[in-house]
Write a protein that holds these residues in place. Structure first.
Motif, mmCIF file in Angstrom:
data_model
loop_
_atom_site.group_PDB
_atom_site.id
_atom_site.type_symbol
_atom_site.label_atom_id
_atom_site.label_comp_id
_atom_site.label_asym_id
_atom_site.label_seq_id
_atom_site.Cartn_x
_atom_site.Cartn_y
_atom_site.Cartn_z
ATOM 1 N N ILE A 29 0.861 -1.186 0.000
ATOM 2 C CA ILE A 29 0.000 0.000 0.000
ATOM 3 C C ILE A 29 0.894 1.232 0.000
ATOM 4 N N LYS A 56 1.531 5.249 0.257
ATOM 5 C CA LYS A 56 1.036 6.539 0.736
ATOM 6 C C LYS A 56 1.951 7.645 0.223
ATOM 7 N N LYS A 75 -0.011 12.169 4.041
ATOM 8 C CA LYS A 75 -0.839 11.289 4.883
ATOM 9 C C LYS A 75 -2.158 11.987 5.237
ATOM 10 N N GLU A 105 -5.653 8.161 4.940
ATOM 11 C CA GLU A 105 -5.560 7.390 6.189
ATOM 12 C C GLU A 105 -6.829 6.570 6.416
ATOM 13 N N CYS A 107 -6.831 3.692 3.941
ATOM 14 C CA CYS A 107 -5.839 2.688 4.351
ATOM 15 C C CYS A 107 -6.337 1.862 5.526
ATOM 16 N N ILE A 127 -6.748 -2.203 5.331
ATOM 17 C CA ILE A 127 -5.991 -2.991 6.319
ATOM 18 C C ILE A 127 -6.925 -3.877 7.126
ATOM 19 N N TYR A 140 0.878 -7.718 3.992
ATOM 20 C CA TYR A 140 0.922 -6.405 3.347
ATOM 21 C C TYR A 140 2.030 -5.559 3.969
ATOM 22 N N ASP A 141 2.483 -4.597 3.201
ATOM 23 C CA ASP A 141 3.432 -3.582 3.663
ATOM 24 C C ASP A 141 2.865 -2.215 3.323
ATOM 25 N N ILE A 142 3.255 -1.213 4.094
ATOM 26 C CA ILE A 142 2.896 0.171 3.785
ATOM 27 C C ILE A 142 4.181 0.917 3.455
ATOM 28 N N GLU A 197 5.913 4.635 1.935
ATOM 29 C CA GLU A 197 5.662 6.054 1.682
ATOM 30 C C GLU A 197 6.520 6.517 0.512
ATOM 31 N N SER A 220 -2.760 2.280 -4.329
ATOM 32 C CA SER A 220 -2.554 3.667 -3.914
ATOM 33 C C SER A 220 -3.863 4.438 -4.008
#
Length: 325
Positions: free
Chosen positions: A164, A166, A170, A175, A178, A182, A191-193, A195, A222
């Protein structure tokens, strides 16, 4: 006889007063109906297709309701501070109401509450905590994230890695979305987030290309339209040298010409379609209704999941047409 005359005079007096009040009320209502409303709209970004579509919706409502629209897009590097400055400056203008898409409501909370005491402030796209009690026209952002998450699980095996993306701002909208996705993925899929930064030395496209080439993502999501465009552009260009890239699925939100084109090419595999036109249209109607009646109101706009398979249905064509006209 005197008592009868006195009683009759009193009744006549009451009728005259009542008639005067009714007439005065009608005059006030006529004046309200004929009043020209000045509405300022502060966006959460610079000039882009989303803000242009929202403006089109606002102008449609303005034409119907006798309003003047002033749309103010952001231009400085510090968007958060610029929104605050614009909100204060517009509160001192001739605006009868201010519509604003807060990047972060908590950052603007004090300023919004201060301005809202004198001029109605309507929150667009994202709604703050309910106890703030300001009028709003918003997306159901949490549900948008949930719907994208469910769409991914319906198409992609659970063991596949979801990344994901960002941006550095943010925003509340991102948010909330997301948090929604999640809530779907956390018990079923890894999953990973990540930036993405964007400055003079590196762009969203550079970051997207690097991620795709790393092979660390099976699904990329995204909720930032500019980032989604960059991911799709990088995926499209890498396909010429690496056919395996086609296995990387891409999802998100956005309503730009590029995003719709990439969806048609199956480079983007699904989007939650945002009706920016309705945000602008209902925002202006909400503002004028509040000016007239001081009614608290909150409109929530739902979204549709659009894929290449359903984008040409009659209903989705109608929605897409709003964004690519």
């Amino acid at each position: 006889m005197y008592k009868i005359k006195k009683k009759s005079f009193f009744i006549l007096f009451i009728l005259v007063v009542f008639s005067f009040i009714v007439l005065l009320n009608e005059i006030i209502n006529i004046e309200k109906e004929n009043m020209t409303y000045n509405i300022s709209i502060i966006t959460d970004s610079g000039i882009n297709e989303s803000s242009i579509t929202m403006k089109a919706g606002a102008e449609q409502a303005a034409e119907e309701l006798n309003a003047n629209i002033r749309v103010i897009t952001l231009s400085k590097d510090d968007f958060l501070e610029e929104q605050k400055e614009l909100l204060l400056s517009e509160s001192k203008s001739e605006a009868n109401a201010i519509l604003i898409a807060p990047i972060k409501y908590e950052y603007l909370k004090e300023t919004i509450e201060k301005v809202n005491k004198n001029i109605p402030v309507i929150s667009l796209e994202s709604y703050p905590e309910e106890n703030y009690k300001i009028n709003s026209v918003t997306f159901d952002n949490y549900s948008i994230g949930v719907n994208i998450g469910n769409e991914i699980l319906n198409v992609v095996p659970n063991e596949k890695k979801v990344v994901i993306i960002k941006d550095h701002l943010k925003s509340d909208i991102i948010e909330e979305r997301c948090n929604g996705i999640i809530s779907v993925l956390e018990k079923t899929a890894p999953y990973d987030i990540v930036e993405f930064e964007s400055d003079s030395n590196i762009t969203y496209y550079d970051e997207a290309k690097k991620l795709l080439q790393s092979g660390k993502a099976n699904v990329i999501v995204s909720f930032n339209a500019e980032i989604l465009e960059s991911i799709a552009q990088a995926k499209s260009e890498l396909l010429s040298t690496n056919k395996e890239i086609t296995n990387v699925k891409v999802y998100g939100t956005g309503n730009t010409r590029k995003i719709i084109s990439f969806l048609d090419q199956d480079i983007i595999n699904g989007i939650a379609l945002e009706n920016q036109f309705n945000i602008g249209y209902l925002g202006v109607k909400n503002a004028i209704k509040y000016i007239k009646d001081s009614d608290f109101n909150s409109d929530v706009i739902l979204s549709e999941i659009i894929t290449r398979d359903n984008m040409y249905s009659r209903e989705n064509q109608r929605l897409l047409f709003l964004f690519i006209r």
